[in-house]
Motif scaffolding. Structure first.
Motif, PDB file in Angstrom:
ATOM      1  N   ILE A  21      37.980  51.048  34.666  1.00 50.43           N
ATOM      2  CA  ILE A  21      37.852  50.630  36.056  1.00 50.43           C
ATOM      3  C   ILE A  21      36.600  51.271  36.655  1.00 50.43           C
ATOM      4  N   ASP A  22      35.798  50.469  37.346  1.00 44.25           N
ATOM      5  CA  ASP A  22      34.554  50.932  37.954  1.00 44.25           C
ATOM      6  C   ASP A  22      34.841  51.356  39.395  1.00 44.25           C
ATOM      7  N   TYR A  23      34.738  52.654  39.647  1.00 47.33           N
ATOM      8  CA  TYR A  23      35.030  53.166  40.988  1.00 47.33           C
ATOM      9  C   TYR A  23      34.086  52.579  42.032  1.00 47.33           C
ATOM     10  N   ASP A  24      32.818  52.399  41.673  1.00 46.83           N
ATOM     11  CA  ASP A  24      31.866  51.812  42.617  1.00 46.83           C
ATOM     12  C   ASP A  24      32.335  50.443  43.090  1.00 46.83           C
ATOM     13  N   LEU A  25      32.978  49.685  42.205  1.00 49.60           N
ATOM     14  CA  LEU A  25      33.428  48.345  42.561  1.00 49.60           C
ATOM     15  C   LEU A  25      34.696  48.362  43.407  1.00 49.60           C
ATOM     16  N   ILE A  26      35.673  49.164  43.020  1.00 45.74           N
ATOM     17  CA  ILE A  26      36.912  49.167  43.817  1.00 45.74           C
ATOM     18  C   ILE A  26      36.668  49.767  45.193  1.00 45.74           C
ATOM     19  N   VAL A  28      34.198  49.297  47.116  1.00 45.49           N
ATOM     20  CA  VAL A  28      33.652  48.302  48.040  1.00 45.49           C
ATOM     21  C   VAL A  28      34.520  47.049  48.112  1.00 45.49           C
ATOM     22  N   GLY A  29      35.713  47.109  47.499  1.00 46.76           N
ATOM     23  CA  GLY A  29      36.668  46.021  47.645  1.00 46.76           C
ATOM     24  C   GLY A  29      36.470  44.846  46.712  1.00 46.76           C
ATOM     25  N   ASP A  30      35.826  45.061  45.567  1.00 44.80           N
ATOM     26  CA  ASP A  30      35.635  43.977  44.607  1.00 44.80           C
ATOM     27  C   ASP A  30      37.006  43.475  44.127  1.00 44.80           C
ATOM     28  N   ARG A  31      37.322  42.201  44.422  1.00 43.91           N
ATOM     29  CA  ARG A  31      38.664  41.689  44.166  1.00 43.91           C
ATOM     30  C   ARG A  31      39.012  41.671  42.681  1.00 43.91           C
ATOM     31  N   GLU A  32      38.043  41.279  41.839  1.00 39.21           N
ATOM     32  CA  GLU A  32      38.325  41.208  40.405  1.00 39.21           C
ATOM     33  C   GLU A  32      38.627  42.589  39.839  1.00 39.21           C
ATOM     34  N   GLU A  33      37.842  43.580  40.254  1.00 39.79           N
ATOM     35  CA  GLU A  33      38.064  44.935  39.744  1.00 39.79           C
ATOM     36  C   GLU A  33      39.375  45.511  40.280  1.00 39.79           C
ATOM     37  N   LEU A  49      38.353  55.740  34.509  1.00 32.65           N
ATOM     38  CA  LEU A  49      37.609  55.528  35.744  1.00 32.65           C
ATOM     39  C   LEU A  49      36.167  55.967  35.527  1.00 32.65           C
ATOM     40  N   LYS A  50      35.244  55.035  35.683  1.00 29.19           N
ATOM     41  CA  LYS A  50      33.826  55.367  35.543  1.00 29.19           C
ATOM     42  C   LYS A  50      33.144  55.329  36.908  1.00 29.19           C
ATOM     43  N   ASN A  51      31.947  55.917  36.952  1.00 32.00           N
ATOM     44  CA  ASN A  51      31.156  55.969  38.186  1.00 32.00           C
ATOM     45  C   ASN A  51      31.913  56.638  39.335  1.00 32.00           C
ATOM     46  N   HIS A  52      32.689  57.681  38.986  1.00 29.99           N
ATOM     47  CA  HIS A  52      33.454  58.393  40.019  1.00 29.99           C
ATOM     48  C   HIS A  52      32.587  59.342  40.835  1.00 29.99           C
ATOM     49  N   PRO A 239      32.849  60.097  27.404  1.00 30.59           N
ATOM     50  CA  PRO A 239      32.016  60.938  28.271  1.00 30.59           C
ATOM     51  C   PRO A 239      31.762  60.276  29.632  1.00 30.59           C
ATOM     52  N   GLY A 240      31.891  61.069  30.682  1.00 28.04           N
ATOM     53  CA  GLY A 240      31.631  60.579  32.027  1.00 28.04           C
ATOM     54  C   GLY A 240      32.740  59.747  32.631  1.00 28.04           C
TER      55      GLY A 240
END
Length: 355
Positions: A21-26, A28-33, A49-52, A239-240
């Motif tokens: 799951i991409d934190y940057d996307l959730i 900002v409310g990305d519906r698909e993510e 969870l990436k991009n946390h 990693p990450g």
């Protein structure tokens, strides 16, 4: 030690895949993510969870853990949790049973720091900590706590919407400024000494005690047993990427819609077994006085889910503080009085006797 060059996770062991799951996307409310997060949370209850955005805070916290667990054992033991059900403080290796037989104990040591103490420092809310913790409380631990809660609240508000709850309900049950058992944990376990113990749990099979867990680890060893399975599978560390999972309280609040899945820690597989295993966790738990029960009056979705599971009890009769203390207290080997003690340490496990 944190920072050591580590061998790769092996390819010849059973692995259970997780959604990333991409934190940057959730955020900002990305519906698909958001739908992918909801799928993960309502099936296995685990996801990457990436991009946390917490990489520096995580590195700094690993340093704090290394500094603290390098203190002489005599100094660490001044802050030992004890057997009364307290979670904050130091837990020595060998303090917990790992199954109902009581034959084996864990070999993991860790230091837990309260969210309340970290954010109130230098005021003491629950207890005091070693000098290595105090020296980094304001510039390292508190920023990690705030970042972890920021991520947590984004996730909770998504769940809140999907469950049809009034706005802010779940975040309100986990208010930052109210006392709770939220905590940071720095963990160390030794390299594998006995090859016969490669499949023996270092930390007992369990569901997590609170609401949401965010794990940062660099070696393997975490395993899950999904519902319907009878074998353990590793989760590969990436990693990450943090590994997140639903815990008991969210499962109960949601009437079982959110899945709190059983998991355990065993020695890392392959060549990784020759190294110390370090991990860093943030446990989000409800306000201590909150009674753990399904939020049926607040959501028709949850009420319907409860009606469809008449064999399950979503009225725990316990506050979040009581739920945690019962589970912690009955895992302590000094409190063992027989198999019933182990049974009393269980939460929402679908396989309560798993080791």
């Amino acid at each position: 030690m944190p920072g050591t060059t580590l061998p790769p996770f092996p390819d010849d062991v059973r692995i259970h895949p997780l959604l990333i799951i991409d934190y940057d996307l959730i955020k900002v409310g990305d519906r698909e993510e958001i739908e992918r997060l909801w799928e993960a949370a309502t099936t296995l209850g685990f996801w990457y969870l990436k991009n946390h955005g917490a990489d520096q805070e995580v590195d700094d916290m690993f340093d704090v853990g290394a500094e603290t667990l390098a203190l002489p054992l005599e100094e660490r033991m001044k802050f030992e949790q004890g057997d009364n059900g307290q979670s904050f403080g130091y837990k020595k290796a060998g303090a917990q049973a790992i199954d109902g037989t009581g034959k084996f104990v864990d070999n993991i040591e860790f230091m837990n720091v309260s969210k309340d103490d970290a954010l109130a420092y230098p005021q003491v809310v629950h207890l005091t900590y070693p000098s290595t913790i105090n020296a980094r409380m304001e510039n390292t631990i508190a920023p990690f706590v705030r970042k972890s809660l920021e991520v947590t609240y984004v996730v909770l508000n998504i769940f809140n919407d999907k469950l049809g709850l009034p706005e802010g309900t779940l975040e309100g049950l986990h208010a930052m400024d109210e006392h709770s058992a939220c905590e940071v944990r720095c963990t160390r376990s030794p390299p594998l000494q006995d090859k016969a113990a490669v499949e023996r749990a270092m930390l007992a099979a369990h569901t997590d005690f609170g609401s949401l867990t965010i794990l940062h680890n660099r070696l393997g060893g975490l395993q899950v047993m999904p519902p319907g399975h009878d074998e353990w599978s590793y989760l590969r560390p990436i990693p990450g990427h943090a590994i997140c999972n639903i815990a008991d309280a969210l499962s109960i609040f949601s009437g079982g819609i959110l899945q709190s899945n059983i998991h355990r820690v065993v020695p890392p597989p392959g060549a990784q077994a020759e190294y110390e295993r370090w991990s860093l966790v943030f446990f989000t738990r409800p306000t201590s006085s909150r009674v753990l029960r399904a939020l049926v009056e607040s959501s028709p979705i949850i009420a319907d889910a409860v009606k469809k599971q008449p064999d399950r009890n979503f009225e725990s009769g316990a506050t979040a503080a009581e739920w945690l203390a019962r589970r912690v207290r009955n895992q302590r080997i000094n409190n063992r009085r027989g198999p019933d003690t182990w049974a009393a340490s269980r939460g929402t496990e679908h396989t309560p006797t798993a080791a």
